[in-house]
Design a protein around this motif. Sequence first.
Motif, PDB file in Angstrom:
ATOM      1  N   LYS C 273       0.500  -1.251  -0.168  1.00 49.73           N
ATOM      2  CA  LYS C 273       0.331  -0.306  -0.126  1.00 49.73           C
ATOM      3  C   LYS C 273       0.716   1.203   0.102  1.00 49.73           C
ATOM      4  O   LYS C 273       1.013   2.411  -0.636  1.00 49.73           O
ATOM      5  N   PHE C 274       2.383   0.873   0.739  1.00 52.85           N
ATOM      6  CA  PHE C 274       2.606   2.810   0.556  1.00 52.85           C
ATOM      7  C   PHE C 274       3.095   2.021  -0.517  1.00 52.85           C
ATOM      8  O   PHE C 274       3.505   3.357  -1.032  1.00 52.85           O
ATOM      9  N   LEU C 275       3.658   1.748  -1.538  1.00 54.49           N
ATOM     10  CA  LEU C 275       3.860   2.537  -2.713  1.00 54.49           C
ATOM     11  C   LEU C 275       3.139   2.492  -3.459  1.00 54.49           C
ATOM     12  O   LEU C 275       3.559   3.041  -4.844  1.00 54.49           O
ATOM     13  N   GLU C 276       1.930   2.071  -3.051  1.00 54.93           N
ATOM     14  CA  GLU C 276       1.396   2.722  -4.123  1.00 54.93           C
ATOM     15  C   GLU C 276       0.872   4.331  -4.933  1.00 54.93           C
ATOM     16  O   GLU C 276       0.951   5.441  -4.001  1.00 54.93           O
ATOM     17  N   GLY C 277       1.582   4.055  -6.653  1.00 55.02           N
ATOM     18  CA  GLY C 277       1.018   5.452  -6.725  1.00 55.02           C
ATOM     19  C   GLY C 277       2.454   6.144  -6.705  1.00 55.02           C
ATOM     20  O   GLY C 277       2.405   7.156  -6.900  1.00 55.02           O
ATOM     21  N   LYS C 278       3.799   5.425  -6.135  1.00 55.17           N
ATOM     22  CA  LYS C 278       4.760   5.512  -6.253  1.00 55.17           C
ATOM     23  C   LYS C 278       5.703   5.502  -6.774  1.00 55.17           C
ATOM     24  O   LYS C 278       6.074   5.443  -7.517  1.00 55.17           O
ATOM     25  N   PRO C 279       6.676   6.513  -7.435  1.00 52.39           N
ATOM     26  CA  PRO C 279       8.147   6.195  -8.192  1.00 52.39           C
ATOM     27  C   PRO C 279       9.304   4.945  -7.527  1.00 52.39           C
ATOM     28  O   PRO C 279       9.308   5.437  -5.988  1.00 52.39           O
ATOM     29  N   LEU C 280       9.760   4.427  -8.031  1.00 58.87           N
ATOM     30  CA  LEU C 280      10.776   3.324  -6.748  1.00 58.87           C
ATOM     31  C   LEU C 280      11.910   4.359  -7.189  1.00 58.87           C
ATOM     32  O   LEU C 280      12.378   4.218  -7.580  1.00 58.87           O
ATOM     33  N   THR C 281      12.274   4.852  -5.674  1.00 65.13           N
ATOM     34  CA  THR C 281      13.236   4.568  -6.517  1.00 65.13           C
ATOM     35  C   THR C 281      14.371   3.716  -4.530  1.00 65.13           C
ATOM     36  O   THR C 281      13.624   3.274  -3.916  1.00 65.13           O
ATOM     37  N   ASP C 282      15.352   4.289  -4.977  1.00 64.76           N
ATOM     38  CA  ASP C 282      15.793   4.267  -3.401  1.00 64.76           C
ATOM     39  C   ASP C 282      15.278   5.027  -1.980  1.00 64.76           C
ATOM     40  O   ASP C 282      15.230   3.201  -1.360  1.00 64.76           O
ATOM     41  N   GLU C 283      14.646   5.789  -1.920  1.00 62.89           N
ATOM     42  CA  GLU C 283      14.173   6.598  -0.647  1.00 62.89           C
ATOM     43  C   GLU C 283      13.152   5.320  -0.577  1.00 62.89           C
ATOM     44  O   GLU C 283      12.720   4.312   0.542  1.00 62.89           O
ATOM     45  N   THR C 284      12.204   4.640  -1.309  1.00 61.82           N
ATOM     46  CA  THR C 284      10.526   4.300  -1.247  1.00 61.82           C
ATOM     47  C   THR C 284      10.456   3.307  -1.305  1.00 61.82           C
ATOM     48  O   THR C 284      10.252   2.522  -0.533  1.00 61.82           O
ATOM     49  N   ALA C 285      12.176   2.681  -2.015  1.00 52.95           N
ATOM     50  CA  ALA C 285      12.148   1.232  -1.735  1.00 52.95           C
ATOM     51  C   ALA C 285      12.564   0.748  -0.651  1.00 52.95           C
ATOM     52  O   ALA C 285      12.493  -0.552   0.420  1.00 52.95           O
ATOM     53  N   SER C 286      13.196   2.065  -0.028  1.00 48.95           N
ATOM     54  CA  SER C 286      14.455   1.384   1.812  1.00 48.95           C
ATOM     55  C   SER C 286      12.934   1.810   2.417  1.00 48.95           C
ATOM     56  O   SER C 286      13.015   0.706   3.485  1.00 48.95           O
ATOM     57  N   LYS C 287      11.883   2.083   2.494  1.00 48.46           N
ATOM     58  CA  LYS C 287      11.402   2.242   3.583  1.00 48.46           C
ATOM     59  C   LYS C 287       9.765   1.441   2.651  1.00 48.46           C
ATOM     60  O   LYS C 287       9.607   0.181   4.290  1.00 48.46           O
ATOM     61  N   ALA C 288       9.863   0.447   1.912  1.00 46.00           N
ATOM     62  CA  ALA C 288       8.711  -0.283   1.873  1.00 46.00           C
ATOM     63  C   ALA C 288       9.609  -1.261   2.526  1.00 46.00           C
ATOM     64  O   ALA C 288       9.534  -2.215   3.092  1.00 46.00           O
ATOM     65  N   ALA C 289      10.961  -1.863   2.326  1.00 50.43           N
ATOM     66  CA  ALA C 289      12.299  -2.208   3.309  1.00 50.43           C
ATOM     67  C   ALA C 289      11.715  -3.051   4.395  1.00 50.43           C
ATOM     68  O   ALA C 289      11.849  -3.308   5.516  1.00 50.43           O
ATOM     69  N   ASP C 290      11.748  -1.359   4.932  1.00 55.39           N
ATOM     70  CA  ASP C 290      11.839  -1.173   6.593  1.00 55.39           C
ATOM     71  C   ASP C 290      10.229  -1.906   6.986  1.00 55.39           C
ATOM     72  O   ASP C 290      10.450  -2.867   7.587  1.00 55.39           O
ATOM     73  N   LEU C 291       9.275  -1.611   6.350  1.00 54.28           N
ATOM     74  CA  LEU C 291       7.908  -1.578   6.797  1.00 54.28           C
ATOM     75  C   LEU C 291       7.471  -3.600   6.222  1.00 54.28           C
ATOM     76  O   LEU C 291       6.835  -3.819   7.097  1.00 54.28           O
ATOM     77  N   ILE C 292       8.523  -3.957   5.404  1.00 57.14           N
ATOM     78  CA  ILE C 292       8.229  -5.447   5.216  1.00 57.14           C
ATOM     79  C   ILE C 292       9.122  -6.118   6.570  1.00 57.14           C
ATOM     80  O   ILE C 292       8.784  -7.151   6.829  1.00 57.14           O
ATOM     81  N   LEU C 293       9.851  -5.418   7.509  1.00 58.84           N
ATOM     82  CA  LEU C 293      11.378  -6.159   7.576  1.00 58.84           C
ATOM     83  C   LEU C 293      11.108  -5.437   9.495  1.00 58.84           C
ATOM     84  O   LEU C 293      10.998  -6.318  10.142  1.00 58.84           O
ATOM     85  N   LYS C 294       9.709  -4.825   9.136  1.00 60.98           N
ATOM     86  CA  LYS C 294       9.849  -4.526  10.985  1.00 60.98           C
ATOM     87  C   LYS C 294       9.579  -5.430  12.144  1.00 60.98           C
ATOM     88  O   LYS C 294      10.462  -5.258  13.243  1.00 60.98           O
ATOM     89  N   ASP C 295       8.678  -6.313  12.036  1.00 57.87           N
ATOM     90  CA  ASP C 295       8.656  -7.544  12.702  1.00 57.87           C
ATOM     91  C   ASP C 295       9.924  -8.829  12.611  1.00 57.87           C
ATOM     92  O   ASP C 295       9.006  -9.494  12.911  1.00 57.87           O
ATOM     93  N   ALA C 296      10.673  -8.499  12.734  1.00 59.90           N
ATOM     94  CA  ALA C 296      11.879  -9.548  11.622  1.00 59.90           C
ATOM     95  C   ALA C 296      11.760 -10.763  13.332  1.00 59.90           C
ATOM     96  O   ALA C 296      12.200  -9.404  14.620  1.00 59.90           O
ATOM     97  N   LYS C 297      11.544 -10.925  13.970  1.00 58.80           N
ATOM     98  CA  LYS C 297      12.401 -12.208  14.583  1.00 58.80           C
ATOM     99  C   LYS C 297      13.807 -12.560  14.381  1.00 58.80           C
ATOM    100  O   LYS C 297      13.585 -14.112  14.658  1.00 58.80           O
TER     101      LYS C 297
END
Lengths: 695, 217, 322
Positions: C273-297
């Motif tokens: 959802k975060f990526l919807e309508g956004k350009p794919l840049t290092d910053e947006t990709a990084s933020k998406a990665a943060d969101l995916i990995l935030k609950d990693a154990k």
Amino acid sequence: MAAWPDSPQSLGKPTSRVDGVAKVTGAAKYTYDVQPDGWLYGMILRSKWPAAKVTKIDLSKAQAMPGVKAAVLAGGEQRTVRFYGQELAAVAATTKQQALDAIRAIEVTAEPLPFVVKEDDAIKPDSPPVGDGPNLSQPKVDSKGDPNIDALFTSAAAVCEAELRTPVQLHHALETHGNTVSVQGDHVVAWASTQGIFSVRDGLAGNLGMPQSNIQVICDHMGGGFGAKFSPGVHGGLAAQLSKAAGAPVKLMLTRLDEGLAVGNRPSSIQKLKFAAGADGKLIAADVENHGSPGISGSRKTAGGGGGADIALPYIYNFPNVHSQQFGVIMNTGPASAFRAPGHPPASFGTESMIDDLAVKLNMDPLQFRLLNDGNPTRQREYKEGAEKFGWTAKYKKPGSDPGPIKTGIGCAGATWGGGGKGSEAQVQINPDATVEVRCGTQDLGTGSRTVVAIVAAEAFGLRPDQIKVKIGDTNLPFSGGSGGSSTTASMSPAVWDTCQNALTALQTQTGVADARGAAWPDACKKLGINPLTAQGKWQEGFSSSGAGGVNFAEVEVDTETGHVRVKKVVAVHDCGLIINPLATTSQINGGVMCGIGYALYEERIMDRQTGLLLNTNFDSYKITNIADCPEIEVILINMPERGVIGIGEPAVIPPAGAIANAVANAIGVRVHSLPITPAKVLAALGKVPNVTAV
Amino acid sequence: MKPTPPSPGLDRRTFLKGLGTSAAVVAAAQGKAMADELNKATPPGPQGPGPVPITLSINGEKKQFTLEPRVTLLDALRNFGPLTGAKEVCDRGMCGACSVLLNGKLIYACMKLAIDAQGHEITTVEGLAKNGQLTPVQQAFIDCDALMCGFCTPGFVMATTALLNSNPKPTEAEIRTACSGNLCRCGTYPHVIKAALKASGQAVAETTTVINHGSVA
Amino acid sequence: MNPFEYVSATTPDEAISYIGKNGRYLAGGIDLLGEMKDYIISPDILVNVKSAVNPSIVFLKGDLAGWALPASVTVSELVADQGLRSTLPGLIEAATEIGSPQIRDMATLGGNLLQHSRCWYYRQPDIVCLKRGGTTCYGTGGENKYLALYSGCACVSPIVSNLSVILTALDAKVRVKRDGKEQTLSMHELYQEAWKNPAAHNALQPQDFLLSVHILTRVNRSAYRQVSEKNAFDWALVSCAAAGNVTDGKIHDARVVLGSIAPVPYMVEEANKFLEGKPLTDETASKAADLILKDAKPLAQNGYKVPLAHTLIRRTLLALNA
């Protein structure tokens, strides 16, 4: 000093292997392929426990199963097993499937005992006792120079100190260990996958209580040894007992899992190294301590060859002052054995890592630092030749200085080895139709020794190597020692040369032809009439010596965002006296580099602390190198005919890991202190893994 | 990017109807041939677990075996053939020493049941050289010293043969990929690459320099 | 292997009729025979299903245009298909990394999706771990450098199917015949059982017949990346697949999935959802990665998978710009 010809025709020329056709067509019969009439499958039942008191081994169900012709115990019914995979019993059956089913029908009653399979655990005084004495040995202490070594460290301009680790490495030759043994009344024929046919013969003689002269061991082709294949082993003894019981030949080849459990490995090392150097870059002192584990035992307890845990610390450099302590730690894991240059690859990795750290600390080029402190003139030359080919000076940058996430780095390391050999004998038969057969009871592990025999005989007789028939790998042939220590070529070629010189003398006497070599050969042989000529010979002084060495330069690329390391290029410079076949010598060096890359980046035997069992049981998780992991390799051979024949198999595998570890440290600016250098460790060293600091 | 349909005229309904019908209406040519052979070679109904008659076509010859279904093609070749060119090394499809061709495709014989190899053309290393004449791949392996102990060699020869059959002038990268299913412990990889280049008539760089050194001192 | 009966089926129904309570379908056999050789499973019958379905890769036209891939298609056949390569490059990238040439010639799409755990505790012949019906997950407190960052149950063995990861990103559907009828499952439904049930590798029972995989061609971009220790023929440490529609430099309907870090292909809707309508840049990709990995154990030895996954997510997303 050597008496080899000055301008050889065959020695030193790149020569295709004389067994090449057999190998590329599938015609070569390896031990695994031998199928004497009526042969049975042998299989071993191994302990599922890392330590246990066995009270009963019931073979009765197995013995009753279809196709089972014999079942024997490996060491009695009541016994203590001390490692996962230790042999308990064996069966022989008509088909592989029947043998598999029978093994699974053997019932073992055992009481598990406490165990320890990790070095860090076994070192502790409260670890479960593995054997009868303490798990930790008394240290072997050595010193040289000033006994007050601590003071030297305090005053030195540069001191580097670290703990470095190397894992247990498994040989994993592609052909597993094994033998086909055919006990026929009071004599035996055995086919062995071995580096020492005579060691197998004598071992079987002992096992069966038979005279050595009643036992013939054959090894026409075998699929790799790397130090692990001497003597019949427990498995060879079991094959013999099964054959005796069944009255039929029994082929007992180990499985890939067995190879990781019970038939040898390179001991691990935990090295605490402290080196000091002066402001002038000269080494001052080394304080070294090693804890290594040879598993349940080394095949001999001494340092170096044979599997003991001691390693060659500190490696090759001129340290005027040294204090060294080496400990062996036994564990409930499979016994160590000699593995290609025992004691040297781990010592090289540890030492060369600290040497680079010292150089960097003193702001010196690591290559210059080595030239200053390595007194060996041959390696001095090798560094210079290799550096030029590699482009060292142009490529060298300060550690971690590449911008961007993909960083390149370079490193180098040196090696020393003994090699040399003696004691071989040979025989040659020359036929009136000019055909020649040379016979020597040596073995060819892939080293090309069969071809060396052909080359040496060809040189002696003025023929081509493909005109020489070579018979090796049979204890009915003249004696040659086991193929270990990189000694085969040095032992066997002088024997073949001497044999052929004796033959030439006899040929002259019998035919009156003054010089039968070369073009004169067919006519001279014809003069033999109806009797072939047979001559003997043995190893002589003056044709071989010992002391080989080499250096490696490595260039790596590290992706600092994934931790992935790729070796881009290796320049390997080696000497081994007179080079008989540069093509095969190159192959040996290529192979040493590939094994060294595996040691540096991918290989480690992993035991599970909770269960005491081996976890990486096959090649998807015990990671030997793939062709995709092969860098560009350039080889420089320093041919030194005046030193005679030496040996190359082991020196080739010593320097790659140190060179690669240094290249990685040069690329990323921090050091990974343990092998294998995995992406996990690189990321941790770069501080990218939370909660993981030292690597 | 406009996708192009590989099977023009086949619509969803026909396809879904085609799913799950008998071998008689299998559309793809290779599938049909395979199904026909299978129906010929395999009687209907389960076979085993005891030994059953199995016919394998190996190097152009039909050979009869009587084997349990659990016997692999590798075991059949080596222990009942006996064709020992393909080697048993890992028995888990991880090292390539058992590689053979099945209808020209490179497979691991240890991961194929012999009973499942019926109706296919199997080529082993023994089937390459005709009348003692080595193939260019085999000759190149010898010339370039792409073999040491030789235990992995039949597998690499098969992999290289399969590569050149479909790609007569491969790049080094393609050679590496084609041989990436084969392991060598002796470390012949650099020479295997050279052998594949040579066998395909491409230039091979010399990467060894011999320097004749005077006396050590 | 233990003894078994063998039969070849020419239709899915025929296959199902033979499978019984303890049978297994045999396609490529790469996974199945390995487990049988180590006595991890011992079916009493193997049903060869390679000829049970039409093996053609089909592209269907019409309002629900898309690919129909039979489960019996081999990985090599997928890689060779030019149509797939031009429309679903991520699928080809994922398929190309599978195993070795020999494995790709034998292994099938269906087998790859349904393959069992490669956790070395699960595969060790002399260990009966939690997944095999024992009581202990040895990975949790043991040698876990290759194991999962996330799990909904006590088993921490991660999924290793490359194709499951890319097909999840492509929102593929699978057609399955089970309990006498054909059903369509999403990739999520195919694997969800493995998230919460330590004994499960996926949602199918051994007798369920995987017929085909369907990919509607909604996306114009797809990519797959992985990192392994070796440079070929090695399991992924972490893998990542991403797909979506990139128009005017912005991404829509993005789906980003990780493999080898959970028992199932791992996707976090919040990141999509975060990526919807956004350009794919290092910053947006990084933020998406943060969101995916935030609950990693992370477990004791696999913490490196977090930065590794972060890198792969960024690189895979940025690859969609090409």
